[in-house]
Write a protein that holds these residues in place. Structure first.
Motif, mmCIF file in Angstrom:
data_model
loop_
_atom_site.group_PDB
_atom_site.id
_atom_site.type_symbol
_atom_site.label_atom_id
_atom_site.label_comp_id
_atom_site.label_asym_id
_atom_site.label_seq_id
_atom_site.Cartn_x
_atom_site.Cartn_y
_atom_site.Cartn_z
ATOM 1 N N ASP A 6 43.079 35.798 36.588
ATOM 2 C CA ASP A 6 43.499 36.853 37.869
ATOM 3 C C ASP A 6 44.807 35.938 38.336
ATOM 4 O O ASP A 6 45.945 36.368 38.549
ATOM 5 N N GLN A 7 44.638 34.634 38.599
ATOM 6 C CA GLN A 7 45.497 33.882 39.016
ATOM 7 C C GLN A 7 46.650 33.422 38.132
ATOM 8 O O GLN A 7 47.882 33.675 38.450
ATOM 9 N N LEU A 10 48.890 36.610 37.816
ATOM 10 C CA LEU A 10 49.439 36.905 39.240
ATOM 11 C C LEU A 10 50.757 35.952 38.776
ATOM 12 O O LEU A 10 51.771 36.422 39.449
#
Length: 183
Positions: A6-7, A10
Motif C-alpha cells: 500500500d505504501q 501510494l
C-alpha cells in the motif's frame, strides 16, 4: 507485507500526480515566458542538449528563437492562452503531450492576428525536473488578422505566413475520416 504494498502504491500514485502537475505547468510557464520575452525562462524549459537546427544547446535555441518572424524578435506582444492539455506518461521519466493554445499577437510591424494552435510536446524528467526534450511542434488550426473570419481564409502555408487557414484539423486522419461522405 500488505502495508508495504500500500505504501509503495501510494508513493507511485503520488509520483504520477506530481509528474502530471509539473508537466501541465510547463506549457503555461512557456506561455508566460514567451509573452514576457523572458528568454532565460523560455530556454531553461528545455533540456541542456536541445537540438535547434544544425546546432545543440540552449544558447543555440535562444539564437534561433530570436531570428525570423516566428520567434519573439518578430513579435511586439504575445498573449498565449493555454487550454486543453492531454498528457501521456510513457514511463517514470518520459511523457508526451497535446496542448491547445489561443494566441493573440502583435507583430513587430504592428499587424495584429490571432492563432488557434496545437502543440505536440515531448517531455523528459531530468535532475528531478520535467522539461521539453525538443522544440515544440507548432501546428495551426488557423491564423487570422483580428476581425477576419478564419473559415473563409486561404491557406496560411505557415510558417511563411501568420495569417490564413492552417493545416489542422484537416491533417488529422480521424477528423477527415469522420467528415468523409458515407459510401
Amino acid at each position: 507485507m500488505n502495508e508495504e504494498l500500500d505504501q509503495a502504491d501510494l508513493a507511485g500514485r503520488l509520483d504520477r500526480l506530481e509528474a502530471f502537475e509539473e508537466i501541465r505547468d510547463l506549457p503555461a510557464r512557456y506561455a508566460v515566458a514567451y509573452g514576457s520575452l523572458d528568454m532565460e525562462a523560455l530556454t531553461t524549459a528545455y533540456v541542456d542538449d536541445i537540438r535547434s537546427g544544425d546546432a545543440t544547446g540552449r544558447a543555440a535555441l535562444q539564437a534561433r528563437m530570436e531570428t525570423g518572424n516566428q520567434g519573439p524578435r518578430g513579435v511586439r506582444l504575445a498573449i498565449l492562452h493555454v487550454g486543453t492539455h492531454l498528457i501521456d506518461l510513457r514511463d517514470d521519466g518520459t511523457a508526451t503531450g497535446s496542448v491547445y493554445c489561443r494566441a493573440e499577437v502583435e507583430r513587430a510591424d504592428g499587424a495584429w492576428f490571432q492563432q488557434a494552435i496545437h502543440y505536440g510536446d515531448q517531455y523528459v524528467r531530468h535532475d528531478g525536473r520535467w522539461l521539453f526534450t525538443r522544440q515544440r511542434r507548432h501546428e495551426l488550426f488557423y491564423g487570422v488578422v483580428t476581425g477576419d473570419r478564419p473559415n473563409r481564409l486561404p491557406p496560411a502555408e505557415w510558417p511563411a505566413n501568420d495569417v490564413g487557414r492552417g493545416t489542422l484539423p484537416d491533417r488529422w486522419s480521424t477528423w477527415a475520416a469522420f467528415h468523409e461522405p458515407s459510401r
